[in-house]
Design an enzyme around this catalytic site. Sequence first.
Site, PDB file in Angstrom:
ATOM      1  N   GLY A   1       6.450  11.222  -3.021  1.00 48.02           N
ATOM      2  CA  GLY A   1       5.065  11.174  -2.540  1.00 48.02           C
ATOM      3  C   GLY A   1       4.423  12.515  -2.242  1.00 48.02           C
TER       4      GLY A   1
ATOM      5  N   ASP B   1       4.191  13.518   2.662  1.00 44.21           N
ATOM      6  CA  ASP B   1       2.885  12.950   2.381  1.00 44.21           C
ATOM      7  C   ASP B   1       2.272  12.257   3.596  1.00 44.21           C
ATOM      8  OD1 ASP B   1       4.721  10.872   2.349  1.00 44.21           O
ATOM      9  OD2 ASP B   1       4.186  10.128   0.356  1.00 44.21           O
TER      10      ASP B   1
ATOM     11  N   ASP C   1       4.383   7.303   9.100  1.00 45.63           N
ATOM     12  CA  ASP C   1       4.002   5.957   9.524  1.00 45.63           C
ATOM     13  C   ASP C   1       4.811   5.621  10.784  1.00 45.63           C
ATOM     14  OD1 ASP C   1       2.973   3.402   9.558  1.00 45.63           O
ATOM     15  OD2 ASP C   1       4.201   2.665   7.916  1.00 45.63           O
TER      16      ASP C   1
ATOM     17  N   LYS D   1      -0.259   8.659  10.778  1.00 35.51           N
ATOM     18  CA  LYS D   1      -0.672   7.372  11.377  1.00 35.51           C
ATOM     19  C   LYS D   1      -0.034   7.280  12.764  1.00 35.51           C
ATOM     20  CE  LYS D   1      -0.472   4.425   7.172  1.00 35.51           C
ATOM     21  NZ  LYS D   1       0.241   3.270   6.568  1.00 35.51           N
TER      22      LYS D   1
ATOM     23  N   PHE E   1      -2.916   0.823   4.635  1.00 41.74           N
ATOM     24  CA  PHE E   1      -2.033   1.254   3.558  1.00 41.74           C
ATOM     25  C   PHE E   1      -2.848   2.012   2.530  1.00 41.74           C
ATOM     26  CE2 PHE E   1       0.792   1.228  -0.023  1.00 41.74           C
ATOM     27  CZ  PHE E   1       1.981   1.565   0.590  1.00 41.74           C
ATOM     28  N   VAL E   2      -2.483   3.277   2.338  1.00 39.74           N
ATOM     29  CA  VAL E   2      -3.272   4.139   1.455  1.00 39.74           C
ATOM     30  C   VAL E   2      -2.466   4.587   0.236  1.00 39.74           C
ATOM     31  CG1 VAL E   2      -4.760   4.970   3.306  1.00 39.74           C
ATOM     32  CG2 VAL E   2      -2.652   6.198   2.814  1.00 39.74           C
TER      33      VAL E   2
ATOM     34  N   ASP F   1       2.027   6.199  -3.310  1.00 39.98           N
ATOM     35  CA  ASP F   1       2.116   5.075  -4.236  1.00 39.98           C
ATOM     36  C   ASP F   1       2.165   3.729  -3.531  1.00 39.98           C
ATOM     37  OD1 ASP F   1       4.789   5.405  -3.122  1.00 39.98           O
ATOM     38  OD2 ASP F   1       5.407   3.936  -4.621  1.00 39.98           O
TER      39      ASP F   1
ATOM     40  N   ARG G   1      -0.105   6.999  -7.895  1.00 37.28           N
ATOM     41  CA  ARG G   1       0.165   8.383  -7.473  1.00 37.28           C
ATOM     42  C   ARG G   1      -0.796   9.377  -8.124  1.00 37.28           C
ATOM     43  NH1 ARG G   1       5.094   8.457  -4.730  1.00 37.28           N
ATOM     44  NH2 ARG G   1       6.733   7.111  -5.536  1.00 37.28           N
TER      45      ARG G   1
HETATM   46  P1  IMP Z   1       7.914   6.100   7.891  1.00 34.28           P
HETATM   47  O1  IMP Z   1       9.385   6.366   7.772  1.00 34.28           O
HETATM   48  O2  IMP Z   1       7.632   4.717   8.394  1.00 34.28           O
HETATM   49  O3  IMP Z   1       7.203   7.162   8.710  1.00 34.28           O
HETATM   50  O4  IMP Z   1       7.317   6.102   6.449  1.00 34.28           O
HETATM   51  C1  IMP Z   1       7.122   7.261   5.738  1.00 34.28           C
HETATM   52  C2  IMP Z   1       7.205   7.018   4.251  1.00 34.28           C
HETATM   53  O5  IMP Z   1       6.685   5.740   3.892  1.00 34.28           O
HETATM   54  C3  IMP Z   1       6.382   8.036   3.545  1.00 34.28           C
HETATM   55  O6  IMP Z   1       7.231   9.015   3.003  1.00 34.28           O
HETATM   56  C4  IMP Z   1       5.655   7.270   2.455  1.00 34.28           C
HETATM   57  O7  IMP Z   1       6.360   7.422   1.242  1.00 34.28           O
HETATM   58  C5  IMP Z   1       5.731   5.826   2.877  1.00 34.28           C
HETATM   59  N1  IMP Z   1       4.434   5.336   3.403  1.00 34.28           N
HETATM   60  C6  IMP Z   1       4.095   5.076   4.684  1.00 34.28           C
HETATM   61  N2  IMP Z   1       2.842   4.659   4.799  1.00 34.28           N
HETATM   62  C7  IMP Z   1       2.356   4.662   3.542  1.00 34.28           C
HETATM   63  C8  IMP Z   1       1.045   4.347   2.983  1.00 34.28           C
HETATM   64  O8  IMP Z   1       0.068   3.980   3.670  1.00 34.28           O
HETATM   65  N3  IMP Z   1       0.944   4.470   1.644  1.00 34.28           N
HETATM   66  C9  IMP Z   1       1.960   4.882   0.834  1.00 34.28           C
HETATM   67  N4  IMP Z   1       3.170   5.203   1.315  1.00 34.28           N
HETATM   68  C10 IMP Z   1       3.367   5.089   2.658  1.00 34.28           C
HETATM   69 MG    MG Z   2       7.491   9.405   0.952  1.00 32.22          MG
END
Ligand code: IMP
Ligand code: MG
Length: 181
Positions: free
Chosen positions: A46, A102, A105, A133, A154-155, A161, A167
């Site tokens: 990403g 990228d 979350d 976020k 969700f973006v 992606d 992407r």
């Molecule tokens: P986390 O571990 O929950 O913080 O998620 C991080 C990973 O999830 C990032 O590296 C992204 O690849 C993916 N991700 C989280 N939110 C989104 C979104 O809104 N769109 C696309 N990918 C996301």
């Molecule tokens: Mg990622």
Amino acid sequence: MDTLNRDIFRVLFDERCIEKRVRELGAILSKDYYQKNPILVCILRGAVVFLSDLMKSMTLPLEIDFLSLSSYGRSTKTTGMIKVRKDIDLIMKDRHVIIVEDIVDSGLTLQFVYDYLTNLTPKSVSTCVLLNKPSQYKVDLKVDYIGFEIGDEFVVGYGLDYAEKYRNLPYIGVLKEDVYK
Ligand code: IMP
Ligand code: MG
């Protein structure tokens, strides 16, 4: 591109807006890492688009490396089960490391990478993410450099992606819910 554009509910950040912000981040990093020859560690896949623009806006010697983790699959939420798929190649010991991601979350991915790289005894580790976020954090995480704050949507686009698609969109947009629900 039209078949991709059709699935976008709303454009959040267009090309010009992203370009401007990434340049600002590059200028800040160039100042903060003056004479530090940092390693930018890009989280695949990403963050590749972000990395390539960011590094071009940095005006100092730097190196890049890549780390690939187990991903979301087709779901839109993290499982919390994170594994290294492709390891970094450079030696991190005594280096200044910048993690380039990228989006944050839950924060689980970035926390995992931070701990993983910190274990390799670099001189410093910082985190640079394009999208944040904060409402979704499940860990106590400090992000050092942030492009934009967003809500719980969700973006896709600009490297991000859904199921490996979108992407290549040059902007960042919110995906229509009926595409993934
Ligand atoms: P986390 O571990 O929950 O913080 O998620 C991080 C990973 O999830 C990032 O590296 C992204 O690849 C993916 N991700 C989280 N939110 C989104 C979104 O809104 N769109 C696309 N990918 C996301
Ligand atoms: Mg990622």
